[in-house]
Enzyme design. Structure first.
Site, PDB file in Angstrom:
ATOM      1  N   HIS A 158       0.836  -1.212   0.000  1.00 23.91           N
ATOM      2  CA  HIS A 158       0.000   0.000   0.000  1.00 23.91           C
ATOM      3  C   HIS A 158       0.866   1.256   0.000  1.00 23.91           C
ATOM      4  O   HIS A 158       0.676   2.152  -0.830  1.00 23.91           O
ATOM      5  CB  HIS A 158      -0.910  -0.021   1.227  1.00 23.91           C
ATOM      6  N   GLU A 159       1.818   1.328   0.932  1.00 19.52           N
ATOM      7  CA  GLU A 159       2.635   2.540   1.041  1.00 19.52           C
ATOM      8  C   GLU A 159       3.591   2.682  -0.140  1.00 19.52           C
ATOM      9  O   GLU A 159       3.861   3.797  -0.603  1.00 19.52           O
ATOM     10  CB  GLU A 159       3.396   2.556   2.369  1.00 19.52           C
ATOM     11  N   HIS A 162       1.745   4.193  -3.011  1.00 24.56           N
ATOM     12  CA  HIS A 162       1.733   5.651  -2.879  1.00 24.56           C
ATOM     13  C   HIS A 162       3.048   6.232  -3.404  1.00 24.56           C
ATOM     14  O   HIS A 162       3.046   7.204  -4.168  1.00 24.56           O
ATOM     15  CB  HIS A 162       1.567   6.063  -1.417  1.00 24.56           C
ATOM     16  N   HIS A 168      -5.530   6.731  -3.186  1.00 27.79           N
ATOM     17  CA  HIS A 168      -6.535   5.781  -2.717  1.00 27.79           C
ATOM     18  C   HIS A 168      -7.646   5.615  -3.752  1.00 27.79           C
ATOM     19  O   HIS A 168      -7.964   6.554  -4.492  1.00 27.79           O
ATOM     20  CB  HIS A 168      -7.140   6.263  -1.392  1.00 27.79           C
ATOM     21  N   TYR A 214     -10.247   2.229   1.019  1.00 27.38           N
ATOM     22  CA  TYR A 214     -10.670   2.303   2.414  1.00 27.38           C
ATOM     23  C   TYR A 214     -11.775   1.289   2.687  1.00 27.38           C
ATOM     24  O   TYR A 214     -12.509   0.882   1.783  1.00 27.38           O
ATOM     25  CB  TYR A 214     -11.271   3.678   2.711  1.00 27.38           C
TER      26      TYR A 214
END
Length: 257
Positions: A158-159, A162, A168, A214
């Site tokens: 996930h990071e 980014h 997101h 999310y």
């Protein structure tokens, strides 16, 4: 020996045998990534936007991947220099490395050990929560994976997504066609985490299974949903523990793998 082969050799030399773990080591979790990040970042909102993106005050809000924050490509591969803090235990370090290697298996992104001639690189360390900058920054950039809270394969993915330039899922420009944001249920002061971004969606479908999505209860103040799917209000989502096929496809599309 190339930096890529050195990276793989290091992994083979440091893997913890099955069933063994250092005292205090963090083990893998089946918790969804949005829950892991929300829990780790509770009360840690300084300079964070959208829950876990560190703001670069030198850049405006325009999508940066069209303006120089993509990682460069050479000979068909995107080489991203990386350094990992020595504060991690051997087992934690292996989880981080395995998370990075998942990109090698399915994309043209290759993580190599940072050398002193690398001006731009990622430094992974145990900071205050789980967060990353969006896209390549000037010189060294931090990715925070807090010990005892953020060191899981899906959180690494996930990071790093980014850091590669991806936002997101629920803030993408066409999200209103797929979800409804229930502002009445959002915690006061976190409303900006749901603001749409003018994203490049790379001709890929909206993905409820994305590791970048999310949960439907993200930043809820009352236990009620903050995001519901228009196709099915009862749909549960944001439960990914690893990258989806669409996440991988987007990396390959953005970097023309």
């Amino acid at each position: 020996m190339t930096p890529f082969l050195i990276f793989l050799l290091f992994l083979s030399l440091t893997v913890v045998p099955s069933g063994a773990a250092d005292d205090g080591d963090q083990t893998e979790s089946s918790a969804d990534i949005s829950e892991v990040i929300a829990r780790a970042n509770t009360g840690k909102t300084s300079r964070l936007m959208h829950g876990d993106i560190r703001q670069n005050l030198d850049r405006n809000a325009s999508p940066c991947t069209a303006r120089g924050c993509k990682w460069p490509k050479r000979n068909g591969r995107v080489y991203v220099p990386v350094a990992i803090s020595s504060r991690y235990s051997r087992a934690e370090r292996n989880i981080i490395i395995r998370g990075l290697l998942t990109f090698h298996a399915s994309t043209c992104v290759r993580f190599v050990w940072r050398r002193n001639w690398h001006r731009n690189y990622i430094y992974i360390y145990s900071g205050d929560g789980c967060w990353s900058y969006l896209g390549r920054q000037r010189r060294g950039q931090y990715v925070s994976l807090m010990k005892n809270g953020c060191v899981y394969t899906g959180t690494v993915q996930h990071e790093i997504l980014h850091a590669l330039g991806f936002h997101h899922e629920q803030v993408r420009s066409d999200r209103d066609d797929f979800v409804t944001i229930l502002t009445k249920n959002i915690q006061s002061g976190t409303e900006s985490n749901f603001e749409k971004v003018q994203t490049n969606n790379l001709d890929t479908p909206y993905d409820f299974n994305s590791v970048m999505h999310y949960s439907k209860y993200a930043f809820s103040k009352n236990g009620q949903p903050t995001i519901i799917a228009k196709s099915d209000p009862n749909l549960n989502f944001g439960r990914a523990t690893e990258m989806s096929e669409n996440d991988i496809a987007r990396v390959n599309a953005l970097y023309q793998c």
